[in-house]
Scaffold this motif. Structure first.
Motif, PDB file in Angstrom:
ATOM      1  N   UNK A  14       7.561 -60.183 -54.861  1.00 53.74           N
ATOM      2  CA  UNK A  14       6.448 -61.022 -55.208  1.00 53.74           C
ATOM      3  C   UNK A  14       7.108 -61.760 -56.349  1.00 53.74           C
ATOM      4  N   UNK A  15       7.943 -61.081 -57.527  1.00 50.20           N
ATOM      5  CA  UNK A  15       8.340 -61.678 -58.673  1.00 50.20           C
ATOM      6  C   UNK A  15       9.593 -61.180 -58.982  1.00 50.20           C
ATOM      7  N   UNK A  16      10.511 -61.756 -58.733  1.00 44.94           N
ATOM      8  CA  UNK A  16      11.910 -61.079 -58.985  1.00 44.94           C
ATOM      9  C   UNK A  16      12.180 -60.890 -60.238  1.00 44.94           C
ATOM     10  N   UNK A  17      11.795 -61.763 -61.321  1.00 49.12           N
ATOM     11  CA  UNK A  17      12.037 -61.484 -62.583  1.00 49.12           C
ATOM     12  C   UNK A  17      11.374 -60.351 -63.275  1.00 49.12           C
ATOM     13  N   UNK A  18      10.230 -59.715 -62.588  1.00 50.10           N
ATOM     14  CA  UNK A  18       9.782 -58.507 -62.908  1.00 50.10           C
ATOM     15  C   UNK A  18      10.147 -57.379 -61.963  1.00 50.10           C
ATOM     16  N   UNK A  19      10.852 -57.487 -61.021  1.00 51.08           N
ATOM     17  CA  UNK A  19      11.156 -56.371 -60.228  1.00 51.08           C
ATOM     18  C   UNK A  19      12.277 -55.468 -60.773  1.00 51.08           C
ATOM     19  N   UNK A  20      12.111 -54.078 -60.830  1.00 48.66           N
ATOM     20  CA  UNK A  20      12.925 -53.216 -61.400  1.00 48.66           C
ATOM     21  C   UNK A  20      14.184 -53.001 -60.802  1.00 48.66           C
ATOM     22  N   UNK A  21      14.118 -52.736 -59.179  1.00 51.74           N
ATOM     23  CA  UNK A  21      15.260 -52.683 -58.490  1.00 51.74           C
ATOM     24  C   UNK A  21      16.216 -53.780 -58.676  1.00 51.74           C
ATOM     25  N   UNK A  22      15.633 -54.846 -58.358  1.00 50.18           N
ATOM     26  CA  UNK A  22      16.444 -56.153 -58.541  1.00 50.18           C
ATOM     27  C   UNK A  22      17.153 -56.340 -59.705  1.00 50.18           C
ATOM     28  N   UNK A  23      16.279 -55.983 -61.035  1.00 51.02           N
ATOM     29  CA  UNK A  23      16.784 -56.084 -62.270  1.00 51.02           C
ATOM     30  C   UNK A  23      18.103 -55.247 -62.635  1.00 51.02           C
ATOM     31  N   UNK A  24      18.101 -53.963 -62.200  1.00 52.12           N
ATOM     32  CA  UNK A  24      19.078 -53.012 -62.182  1.00 52.12           C
ATOM     33  C   UNK A  24      20.257 -53.727 -61.296  1.00 52.12           C
ATOM     34  N   UNK A  25      20.132 -54.067 -60.228  1.00 46.25           N
ATOM     35  CA  UNK A  25      21.053 -54.511 -59.123  1.00 46.25           C
ATOM     36  C   UNK A  25      21.881 -55.472 -59.767  1.00 46.25           C
ATOM     37  N   UNK A  26      21.224 -56.580 -60.050  1.00 47.46           N
ATOM     38  CA  UNK A  26      21.821 -57.983 -60.592  1.00 47.46           C
ATOM     39  C   UNK A  26      22.309 -57.894 -61.889  1.00 47.46           C
ATOM     40  N   UNK A  27      21.818 -56.857 -62.746  1.00 46.24           N
ATOM     41  CA  UNK A  27      22.180 -56.529 -64.103  1.00 46.24           C
ATOM     42  C   UNK A  27      23.869 -55.919 -63.852  1.00 46.24           C
ATOM     43  N   UNK A  28      23.733 -55.031 -62.947  1.00 46.40           N
ATOM     44  CA  UNK A  28      25.189 -54.264 -62.659  1.00 46.40           C
ATOM     45  C   UNK A  28      25.979 -55.340 -62.196  1.00 46.40           C
ATOM     46  N   UNK A  29      25.491 -56.301 -61.359  1.00 48.59           N
ATOM     47  CA  UNK A  29      26.554 -57.159 -60.884  1.00 48.59           C
ATOM     48  C   UNK A  29      26.978 -58.056 -61.821  1.00 48.59           C
ATOM     49  N   UNK A  30      26.281 -58.665 -62.723  1.00 43.65           N
ATOM     50  CA  UNK A  30      26.587 -59.436 -63.737  1.00 43.65           C
ATOM     51  C   UNK A  30      27.670 -58.712 -64.707  1.00 43.65           C
ATOM     52  N   UNK A  31      27.223 -57.584 -65.131  1.00 44.77           N
ATOM     53  CA  UNK A  31      28.017 -56.798 -66.120  1.00 44.77           C
ATOM     54  C   UNK A  31      29.528 -56.545 -65.550  1.00 44.77           C
ATOM     55  N   UNK A  32      29.567 -56.210 -64.285  1.00 41.97           N
ATOM     56  CA  UNK A  32      30.740 -55.785 -63.577  1.00 41.97           C
ATOM     57  C   UNK A  32      31.706 -56.875 -63.518  1.00 41.97           C
ATOM     58  N   UNK A  33      31.119 -58.182 -63.344  1.00 41.15           N
ATOM     59  CA  UNK A  33      31.844 -59.483 -63.092  1.00 41.15           C
ATOM     60  C   UNK A  33      32.423 -59.706 -64.549  1.00 41.15           C
TER      61      UNK A  33
END
Length: 198
Positions: A14-33
């Motif tokens: 419903x709100x990706x900016x508040x979704x914990x699963x997506x925040x973990x996922x995209x956060x790791x993607x960002x940090x890895x790159x």
């Protein structure tokens, strides 16, 4: 050639900016790159956010790719990080409704951008990694396509109920999905009927 990073989507909250699963996922993607660029392992990353219109919330207009890119840019907007991503290229692949389509449509983007000989890095959810590796090897076959390397980076970000299902059930589900998706890779008619069934 620029390295290509495929970020596969997993539905639309419903709100990706508040979704914990997506925040973990995209956060790791960002940090890895970021770490790969900082250590000079890669330069000028080309990032394809993958995922189509699977929005289950009114007015049903969002795509997985657009939502992940929005979260990625929000996470990357802090003053320390923002200058480092200026030469990063972002593309949204907004048509796919399945893993096999994510990979096939990304391949089309790579052809259009003349990136067929790049190193490819695929970010995915951990329980799907084996299936994605097999599909990616079929689609991005180094012998026929001439890519530099193919790397699957599984991330164990999911803390929903699905992540804790019986491992044998997950394995059977993944095997069934793999069989179905392998059958459509080289058969446009099957791919068309597969799309209609989703």
């Amino acid at each position: 050639m620029r390295p290509v990073f495929l970020v596969l989507g997993y539905g639309i909250p419903k709100d990706i900016l508040k979704d914990e699963n997506y925040s973990r996922y995209i956060g790791v993607v960002l940090n890895t790159i970021f770490d790969m660029v900082s250590s000079k392992k890669v330069t000028e990353p080309f990032i394809i956010f993958n995922g189509g219109p699977s929005d289950c919330h009114p007015p049903y207009r969002k795509t997985e790719a657009e939502e992940m890119a929005k979260l990625f840019k929000t996470l990357a907007s802090n003053k320390t990080l923002a200058p480092h991503i200026r030469d990063w290229k972002f593309v949204l692949q907004k048509k796919a409704l399945s893993t096999v389509e994510n990979l096939l449509f990304s391949q089309n983007i790579m052809r259009e951008k003349k990136l067929q000989k790049s190193a490819i890095y695929i970010f995915c959810e951990k329980t799907r990694a084996k299936r994605i590796k097999i599909l990616a090897k079929q689609i991005f076959n180094p012998d026929s396509v001439g890519i530099q390397s193919l790397n699957c980076i599984p991330i164990d970000f999911d803390q929903s109920e699905n992540r804790y299902l019986d491992p044998s059930f997950i394995a059977k589900k993944e095997q069934a999905e793999l069989k179905r998706e392998l059958s459509v890779i080289n058969n446009p008619k099957l791919l068309e009927s597969y799309q209609k069934a989703l």
